[in-house]
Scaffold this motif. Structure first.
Motif, PDB file in Angstrom:
ATOM      1  N   LEU A 134       0.778  -1.150  -0.089  1.00  0.00           N
ATOM      2  CA  LEU A 134       0.072  -0.071  -0.094  1.00  0.00           C
ATOM      3  C   LEU A 134       0.864   1.191   0.084  1.00  0.00           C
ATOM      4  CD1 LEU A 134      -2.958   0.649   0.170  1.00  0.00           C
ATOM      5  CD2 LEU A 134      -2.845   0.851   2.315  1.00  0.00           C
ATOM      6  N   GLU A 135       2.021   1.393   0.714  1.00  0.00           N
ATOM      7  CA  GLU A 135       2.964   2.461   0.777  1.00  0.00           C
ATOM      8  C   GLU A 135       3.928   2.244  -0.207  1.00  0.00           C
ATOM      9  OE1 GLU A 135       4.618   1.910   4.496  1.00  0.00           O
ATOM     10  OE2 GLU A 135       2.809   2.397   5.946  1.00  0.00           O
ATOM     11  N   GLY A 136       3.866   1.277  -0.939  1.00  0.00           N
ATOM     12  CA  GLY A 136       4.855   1.659  -2.404  1.00  0.00           C
ATOM     13  C   GLY A 136       6.197   0.946  -1.926  1.00  0.00           C
ATOM     14  N   VAL A 150      -8.132  -7.395   3.798  1.00  0.00           N
ATOM     15  CA  VAL A 150      -7.103  -6.779   2.687  1.00  0.00           C
ATOM     16  C   VAL A 150      -7.615  -5.333   2.888  1.00  0.00           C
ATOM     17  CG1 VAL A 150      -6.999  -6.541   0.127  1.00  0.00           C
ATOM     18  CG2 VAL A 150      -7.552  -8.667   1.088  1.00  0.00           C
ATOM     19  N   PRO A 151      -6.391  -4.567   3.045  1.00  0.00           N
ATOM     20  CA  PRO A 151      -6.944  -2.983   2.936  1.00  0.00           C
ATOM     21  C   PRO A 151      -7.530  -2.190   1.812  1.00  0.00           C
ATOM     22  CG  PRO A 151      -4.726  -3.483   3.652  1.00  0.00           C
ATOM     23  CD  PRO A 151      -5.135  -4.712   3.166  1.00  0.00           C
ATOM     24  N   ARG A 275      -1.554  -2.995  -5.704  1.00  0.00           N
ATOM     25  CA  ARG A 275      -2.251  -1.692  -5.413  1.00  0.00           C
ATOM     26  C   ARG A 275      -3.612  -1.718  -6.523  1.00  0.00           C
ATOM     27  NH1 ARG A 275       2.747  -0.216  -4.306  1.00  0.00           N
ATOM     28  NH2 ARG A 275       3.186   0.652  -6.448  1.00  0.00           N
ATOM     29  N   SER A 276      -4.664  -1.240  -6.090  1.00  0.00           N
ATOM     30  CA  SER A 276      -5.621  -1.117  -6.954  1.00  0.00           C
ATOM     31  C   SER A 276      -5.478  -0.351  -8.112  1.00  0.00           C
ATOM     32  CB  SER A 276      -6.966  -0.742  -6.321  1.00  0.00           C
ATOM     33  OG  SER A 276      -7.294  -1.929  -5.148  1.00  0.00           O
ATOM     34  N   GLY A 277      -5.444  -0.805  -9.139  1.00  0.00           N
ATOM     35  CA  GLY A 277      -5.317   0.197 -10.503  1.00  0.00           C
ATOM     36  C   GLY A 277      -4.019   0.156 -11.042  1.00  0.00           C
ATOM     37  N   ASP A 278      -2.965  -0.578 -10.548  1.00  0.00           N
ATOM     38  CA  ASP A 278      -1.540  -0.627 -10.741  1.00  0.00           C
ATOM     39  C   ASP A 278      -1.422  -0.880 -12.103  1.00  0.00           C
ATOM     40  OD1 ASP A 278       1.183  -0.815 -11.092  1.00  0.00           O
ATOM     41  OD2 ASP A 278       1.606  -1.452  -8.890  1.00  0.00           O
TER      42      ASP A 278
END
Length: 309
Positions: A134-136, A150-151, A275-278
């Motif tokens: 999430l933080e990359g 799942v966040p 990440r969603s949309g990656d």
């Protein structure tokens, strides 16, 4: 300072015409004039001298033009650096011996031009690994994570179900068995050093033990996989569990055996977190490869109740 205003000023300075600069940038002449005027107000200098033939940089504008071009070049380089596919895909595989690492390795061998960076966040549990995605810190991770944990902002797809196998030494009673029923493991010691409370694999083995009455423990110091192989080779009763896609090596004289488990087959469910949309092209290709080349779904299998399809 507005980057678009800088871009507009440079375009006008180079073309000598507001209309030509506006056409180049895809904006109206009025919008181009407003951008440059706002930039001049910000700097408190006149950057362009308007003439009957067009516009040319003032003395201050000539000095500023050189620096403005450098800024725009730096901005372009920064944008290019984070554009999807412009950097390696950073994937956490947890452990380089187990199935996710082997699956990513097979993908890389079939796509040798792929730009990959493989890491192991082995000290993190599933929630911490999800946060890293999430933080990359990483682009993707393979974890067994309950769907309700799942966040927001992450996608999780179950793409790598790994059947478990029993590993024993040559003196073990099951050393010559073609397969073993999971329920028949009850009463036999299964040693899996390195299980830690609070990790998803700890939860997995805890529920497996409870459902089948197994004795799975991590007692004693964990000296690594080589020490585990040594212990199995020397023992007529010790066993461990490994994934069907896990890669372990041992001396030839250890003569260790890997035996499939059946009725049912315990399956460790790795999910690919991203990440969603990656839109990283390597992530898209890896996901597609796993969908087509992953282990087949078993009709007779066991997974923990906390993992959804």
């Amino acid at each position: 300072m507005d980057v678009e205003a800088l871009r507009t000023f440079v375009a006008v300075a180079e073309t000598g015409q507001f209309q030509a600069a506006a056409d180049e940038l895809g904006i109206s002449q009025q919008a181009a004039s407003k951008r440059v005027a706002a930039l001049e107000r910000h700097l408190r200098v006149t950057l362009l001298v308007r003439t009957a033939r067009g516009s040319r940089p003032s003395l201050d504008g000539q000095v500023f033009l050189t620096h403005a071009k450098e800024v725009l070049t730096a901005v372009e380089q920064a944008e290019r650096a984070v554009r999807p596919g412009s950097r390696p895909l950073r994937v956490d595989v947890l452990n380089r011996r187990i199935a996710p690492a082997q699956a990513v390795y097979r993908f890389y061998r079939s796509h040798p031009e792929t730009d990959l960076d493989v890491v192991t966040l082995s000290t993190e549990n599933a929630a911490q690994a999800a946060q890293a995605v999430l933080e990359g810190t990483v682009d993707a991770s393979f974890r067994a994570l309950p769907a309700d944990q799942v966040p927001a902002g992450l996608s999780a797809e179950r793409l790598l179900d790994v059947p478990l196998e029993l590993m024993v030494g040559p003196g073990h009673p099951w050393a010559g068995a073609p397969q073993v029923r999971t329920a028949d493991l009850a009463g036999h010691r299964i040693w899996i050093p390195g299980i830690r409370p609070g990790t998803e694999w700890g939860d997995f083995y805890q529920e497996l033990s409870e459902d089948f009455g197994l004795s799975i423990d991590a007692l004693g110091p964990n000296f690594g996989d080589e020490a585990l192989m040594d212990a199995l080779a020397d023992s007529p009763s010790l066993a461990t569990l490994v994934g069907a896609g896990d890669r372990y090596l041992w001396p030839r004289n250890h003569d260790l055996r890997r035996i499939p488990l059946r009725e049912p087959t315990p399956v460790y469910p790795h999910m690919l977190l991203s990440r969603s949309g990656d839109r990283h092209p390597v992530l898209t290709a890896l996901r597609a490869d796993l969908r087509t080349s992953g282990p087949p779904t078993l009709d007779d299998s066991w997974t923990p109740t906390w993992v959804g399809r």
